[in-house]
Design a protein around this motif. Structure first.
Motif, PDB file in Angstrom:
ATOM      1  N   SER A   9       0.817  -1.216   0.000  1.00 28.48           N
ATOM      2  CA  SER A   9       0.000   0.000   0.000  1.00 28.48           C
ATOM      3  C   SER A   9       0.850   1.266   0.000  1.00 28.48           C
ATOM      4  CB  SER A   9      -0.951   0.001   1.197  1.00 28.48           C
ATOM      5  OG  SER A   9      -0.238  -0.023   2.408  1.00 28.48           O
ATOM      6  N   TYR A  47      -5.843   4.145   0.009  1.00 32.63           N
ATOM      7  CA  TYR A  47      -5.531   3.069   0.948  1.00 32.63           C
ATOM      8  C   TYR A  47      -5.631   3.531   2.398  1.00 32.63           C
ATOM      9  CZ  TYR A  47      -3.263  -0.195  -2.388  1.00 32.63           C
ATOM     10  OH  TYR A  47      -2.981  -1.094  -3.390  1.00 32.63           O
ATOM     11  N   SER A  49      -5.138   1.219   6.371  1.00 33.37           N
ATOM     12  CA  SER A  49      -4.997  -0.063   7.049  1.00 33.37           C
ATOM     13  C   SER A  49      -5.712   0.006   8.389  1.00 33.37           C
ATOM     14  CB  SER A  49      -3.522  -0.415   7.227  1.00 33.37           C
ATOM     15  OG  SER A  49      -2.853   0.622   7.923  1.00 33.37           O
ATOM     16  N   GLU A  50      -5.848  -1.141   9.043  1.00 31.46           N
ATOM     17  CA  GLU A  50      -6.581  -1.193  10.309  1.00 31.46           C
ATOM     18  C   GLU A  50      -5.980  -0.229  11.325  1.00 31.46           C
ATOM     19  OE1 GLU A  50      -8.809  -4.934  11.612  1.00 31.46           O
ATOM     20  OE2 GLU A  50      -6.995  -5.725  10.669  1.00 31.46           O
ATOM     21  N   VAL A  93      -4.918  -9.791  -0.444  1.00 35.35           N
ATOM     22  CA  VAL A  93      -5.403  -9.054   0.711  1.00 35.35           C
ATOM     23  C   VAL A  93      -6.923  -9.164   0.734  1.00 35.35           C
ATOM     24  CG1 VAL A  93      -3.510  -7.377   0.725  1.00 35.35           C
ATOM     25  CG2 VAL A  93      -5.602  -6.844  -0.540  1.00 35.35           C
ATOM     26  N   SER A 127      -6.480  -5.331   4.444  1.00 31.45           N
ATOM     27  CA  SER A 127      -5.850  -6.149   5.478  1.00 31.45           C
ATOM     28  C   SER A 127      -4.338  -6.139   5.289  1.00 31.45           C
ATOM     29  CB  SER A 127      -6.353  -7.587   5.373  1.00 31.45           C
ATOM     30  OG  SER A 127      -5.795  -8.234   4.226  1.00 31.45           O
ATOM     31  N   ALA A 128      -3.668  -6.832   6.172  1.00 30.24           N
ATOM     32  CA  ALA A 128      -2.246  -7.087   5.973  1.00 30.24           C
ATOM     33  C   ALA A 128      -2.060  -8.002   4.767  1.00 30.24           C
ATOM     34  CB  ALA A 128      -1.647  -7.724   7.219  1.00 30.24           C
ATOM     35  N   ILE A 210     -10.779  -8.372   9.157  1.00 29.48           N
ATOM     36  CA  ILE A 210     -10.509  -6.940   9.237  1.00 29.48           C
ATOM     37  C   ILE A 210     -11.646  -6.257   9.985  1.00 29.48           C
ATOM     38  CG2 ILE A 210      -9.075  -6.773   7.164  1.00 29.48           C
ATOM     39  CD1 ILE A 210     -11.553  -5.807   5.632  1.00 29.48           C
TER      40      ILE A 210
END
Length: 231
Positions: A9, A47, A49-50, A93, A127-128, A210
């Motif tokens: 990302s 993008y 992420s969590e 992902v 997600s990762a 997620i």
């Protein structure tokens, strides 16, 4: 291949989305099943992420969740043969393709592009990174999405209209695929609205989950009080 794919990302230059790749999803929105992949783009700035929230831009009153399997490109190429497409994949992902449905409907009727519906900041929560070796068959994965704990979407990647190798081959005829690029492979039926304060959860078989919170984007002028910026 590079070993930095966990940073896709940060390093990826484009996100290519595929619309209507599940028959039931096409039907629920009153759309015909496409005869060839329907493509759109998201900028890399979409993008998150969590730990970061999905931020609803001002004026967006119909934001929908769409849960998707994402494919991270490992080896770049143009005009990739379908028989060799899987060799170009680094991993996968779980992603959300957040969509301003009201604007998308207007854009479709007027023949306008979808960027404002699909490409706004925070519209691509991911997600990762999942290494390719962790998913021997990406066409046999259960995928689901909940809003505030209530199941909204459930499906299996075996129901894709266009397979992952076909998608990579098709897309690479028009856009050279580069390492770290992300392909969003479409969403199953059950898409629906979310609002500020909601929590979206998603899962991919027993591989990854997620969770993202939704909030209204705060405008700069709303942060300025008595001549100082509130952070």
């Amino acid at each position: 291949m590079s070993s930095n794919f966990s940073r896709f990302s940060e390093l990826g230059r484009k996100i290519v989305g595929v619309g209507r790749n599940y028959r039931e999803h096409a039907a629920e929105l009153g759309n015909p099943v496409p005869k060839e992949p329907l493509l759109f783009m998201k900028p890399a700035s979409s993008y998150i992420s969590e730990g970061s929230p999905i931020k609803i831009p001002r004026g967006y009153d119909s934001l929908h969740h769409e849960i998707e399997l994402g494919v991270v490109i490992g080896k770049g190429g143009a005009d990739i043969k379908e028989s060799q497409a899987m060799d170009h994949i680094a991993g996968y992902v779980l992603a959300l393709d957040m969509t301003n449905r009201a604007y998308q409907n207007i854009a479709k009727k007027q023949g306008l592009p979808w960027e404002l519906a699909k490409g706004f900041d925070t519209s691509c929560p991911v997600s990762a990174f999942i290494p390719k070796s962790s998913i021997p068959n990406p066409h046999q994965l259960n995928i689901w999405c909940k809003v505030n704990g209530e199941l909204k979407q459930t499906g299996n990647t075996e129901d894709m209209i266009f397979s992952i190798p076909y998608l990579l081959s098709y897309i690479s005829q028009y856009f050279t695929l580069e390492p770290y690029d992300l392909i969003l492979t479409g969403t199953p039926a059950g898409v629906g609205p979310v609002k500020s304060g909601d929590s979206i959860q998603g899962g991919l078989s027993d591989i990854v989950k997620i969770s993202f919170n939704v909030q209204t984007k705060t405008q700069l002028h709303e942060k300025i009080q008595l001549g100082r910026v509130i952070v």
